[in-house]
Design an enzyme around this catalytic site. Structure first.
Site, PDB file in Angstrom:
ATOM      1  N   TYR A 146      -0.681  23.371  13.647  1.00 50.27           N
ATOM      2  CA  TYR A 146      -1.609  22.419  13.049  1.00 50.27           C
ATOM      3  C   TYR A 146      -1.606  22.606  11.540  1.00 50.27           C
ATOM      4  O   TYR A 146      -1.664  23.733  11.053  1.00 50.27           O
ATOM      5  CB  TYR A 146      -3.031  22.658  13.590  1.00 50.27           C
ATOM      6  N   ASP A 238       2.240  27.677   5.958  1.00 53.41           N
ATOM      7  CA  ASP A 238       0.842  27.294   6.045  1.00 53.41           C
ATOM      8  C   ASP A 238       0.057  28.535   6.455  1.00 53.41           C
ATOM      9  O   ASP A 238      -0.020  28.867   7.629  1.00 53.41           O
ATOM     10  CB  ASP A 238       0.673  26.156   7.059  1.00 53.41           C
ATOM     11  N   LYS A 266      -9.609  27.974   4.156  1.00 57.24           N
ATOM     12  CA  LYS A 266     -10.529  28.819   4.928  1.00 57.24           C
ATOM     13  C   LYS A 266     -11.056  30.018   4.130  1.00 57.24           C
ATOM     14  O   LYS A 266     -11.985  29.856   3.350  1.00 57.24           O
ATOM     15  CB  LYS A 266      -9.872  29.193   6.253  1.00 57.24           C
TER      16      LYS A 266
HETATM   17  C1  LIG Z   1      -7.604  24.736   9.571  1.00 56.68           C
HETATM   18  C2  LIG Z   1      -6.180  24.568   9.239  1.00 56.68           C
HETATM   19  C3  LIG Z   1      -5.727  23.564   8.386  1.00 56.68           C
HETATM   20  C4  LIG Z   1      -6.610  22.485   7.873  1.00 56.68           C
HETATM   21  O1  LIG Z   1      -7.615  22.955   7.062  1.00 56.68           O
HETATM   22  P1  LIG Z   1      -8.936  22.032   6.855  1.00 56.68           P
HETATM   23  O2  LIG Z   1      -9.703  22.781   5.829  1.00 56.68           O
HETATM   24  O3  LIG Z   1      -9.594  21.960   8.190  1.00 56.68           O
HETATM   25  O4  LIG Z   1      -8.470  20.702   6.384  1.00 56.68           O
HETATM   26  C5  LIG Z   1      -4.394  23.557   8.028  1.00 56.68           C
HETATM   27  N1  LIG Z   1      -3.548  24.478   8.498  1.00 56.68           N
HETATM   28  C6  LIG Z   1      -3.953  25.465   9.326  1.00 56.68           C
HETATM   29  C7  LIG Z   1      -2.974  26.477   9.791  1.00 56.68           C
HETATM   30  C8  LIG Z   1      -5.272  25.523   9.759  1.00 56.68           C
HETATM   31  O5  LIG Z   1      -5.650  26.451  10.624  1.00 56.68           O
END
Ligand SMILES: *Cc1c(COP(=O)(O)O)cnc(C)c1O
Length: 425
Positions: A146, A238, A266
């Site tokens: 994701y 990511d 985060k």
């Molecule tokens: C949570 C998440 C996102 C998206 O971040 P948001 O602040 O919710 O837009 C992108 N990549 C990873 C791996 C995530 O866990």
């Protein structure tokens, strides 16, 4: 099923009438576990309290940001100090520079960094830079990874369509989804099969944590970087979950890996909305106003968010809780494994992340994860909730341990897990 349907019906009904699905982010709805969500009133340390006054040990941790626990004194103090100076200026501040320097100092592959407001913004902006730098449009992502909700990433490949992207969400134009090719995590052959001279970037969660926790197999990420660079594509890590959770340098630091671009989020907001993308100076200097790639944000580098993020990173750097986080994460995973006993399933984790998968004896990719027994997870969730343990309302999410979780919290959770697992069969 003990999720009381009458409970909080009034608020949830209001929510349903006012907000799509009653929530501002889908997984909060508890739709996957079949209950009505409990509304949260407050949180402190490892505990979260609902509007009925019930207290739980929290393993969601706002889906990752709360690595220090809720309302850590350093974060609260920093916020109070920042608040006294004003909430938003739309102009440069010194604290933004402090946070950027802190990130650059800790993550070796990042020479320059741009702050944004969410992980979604970080990944979509990093992708734009990668496309601009390479002059190519295609991207490769992994099924089950994701990267936020930008169009390019809402593709995980429909059945039989692993080479040509198929948009998973209505509203994603085929012309956009078609630029995304999907490979299987932990499968280098599947990467080679979709990589080409037209690939701008391969984006990956170095530790997949959005299909449950799926660590990379030895050599997978190294091979992926080599293959991507071999055809002139960039690699985007990511690390929105793994950044500052697995170490001060994310997954990449200890692993000795250097992606071209890195996305963060985060934890770097300490519970307030922050994301960031960064990498080598020559790539990041493509971003406006240094270069022609446009990316902006009215609230980017917001003083409150930056203060919370900076206090979180400074505390992490000072207290270095990673060994302790890892020890508690391992203890939690061991308790899950012991509770699982000889039932079909497995426990996977890394550091302070863990997932119990019901069904498969090993999960290496999205296909494996899809074979889990989500109904059993729903019963498990409910049995834990009854005992004051708040875990993700989905089989496909990581459990997050924080520095605020005590050994006693983990021990109490272990007992509850044993009872809950005995009850779900
Ligand atoms: C949570 C998440 C996102 C998206 O971040 P948001 O602040 O919710 O837009 C992108 N990549 C990873 C791996 C995530 O866990």
């Amino acid at each position: 099923m003990s999720l009381d349907r009458k409970e909080k019906t009034d608020v949830f009904e209001r929510a349903l009438a006012a907000i799509p699905g009653g929530v501002n982010s889908p997984v909060r709805s508890w739709a996957a576990v079949g209950g009505h969500p409990r509304f949260v009133a407050s949180a402190q340390g490892s505990r979260i309290v609902d509007t009925e006054g019930r207290e739980y040990i929290d393993y969601v941790g706002s889906w990752g940001p709360m690595v220090l626990g809720h309302r850590h004194p350093s974060v609260v103090e920093a916020l109070e100090r920042a608040l006294a100076g004003g909430t938003s200026f739309g102009a440069a501040t010194e604290a933004e520079v402090d946070l950027a320097e802190m990130i650059i100092g800790l993550v070796p592959s990042i020479e320059r960094v741009r702050l944004v407001n969410s992980g979604t913004e970080a990944t979509m902006s990093a992708l734009r830079v990668a496309r601009a730098a390479t002059g190519r449009d295609q991207i490769v992502k992994f099924a089950g990874c994701y990267h936020g909700h930008a169009d390019a990433f809402l593709v995980k490949a429909g059945s039989g369509a692993t080479t040509l992207g198929v948009p998973d969400s209505p509203g994603v134009p085929e012309a956009v989804g078609g630029l995304t090719r999907v490979a299987d995590f932990n499968d280098l052959d599947s990467v080679e099969a979709v990589l080409g001279e037209d690939t701008a970037a391969v984006i990956v969660e170095p530790v997949a944590a959005n299909m449950g926790v799926v660590p990379p197999q030895e050599g997978f990420l190294e091979g992926l970087i080599e293959a991507a660079h071999g055809c002139g594509a960039l690699v985007i890590f990511d690390e929105v979950i793994s950044g500052f959770r697995l170490s001060l340098a994310g997954y990449q630091g200890p692993a000795g890996l250097e992606p071209d671009l890195t996305c963060l989020g985060k934890i770097i907001g300490g519970g307030l909305p922050v994301g960031a993308y960064g990498g080598r100076a020559e790539l990041m200097d493509l971003v406006a106003p240094s270069g022609p790639v446009y990316q902006a944000g009215t609230l980017s580098g917001n003083p409150l968010a930056v203060a919370a993020g900076l206090a979180t990173l400074e505390t992490l750097a000072k207290e270095d809780p990673y060994e302790s986080l890892s020890r508690k994460g391992t203890a939690l995973a061991a308790a899950l494994q012991e509770g699982l006993g000889r039932r079909p399933g497995c426990v996977q984790g890394l550091g302070s992340l863990a997932t119990l998968f019901f069904g498969p004896d090993r999960v290496d990719n999205y296909d494996d994860a899809s074979k889990t027994d989500v109904k059993k997870y729903a019963r498990f969730f409910s049995a834990l909730l009854d005992q004051g343990i708040w875990v993700p309302p989905s089989q496909f999410e990581a459990w997050f341990v924080s520095a605020a979780h005590s050994d006693e919290d983990i021990a109490r959770t272990a007992e509850a897990v044993g009872r809950a697992l005995a009850a779900v069969d």
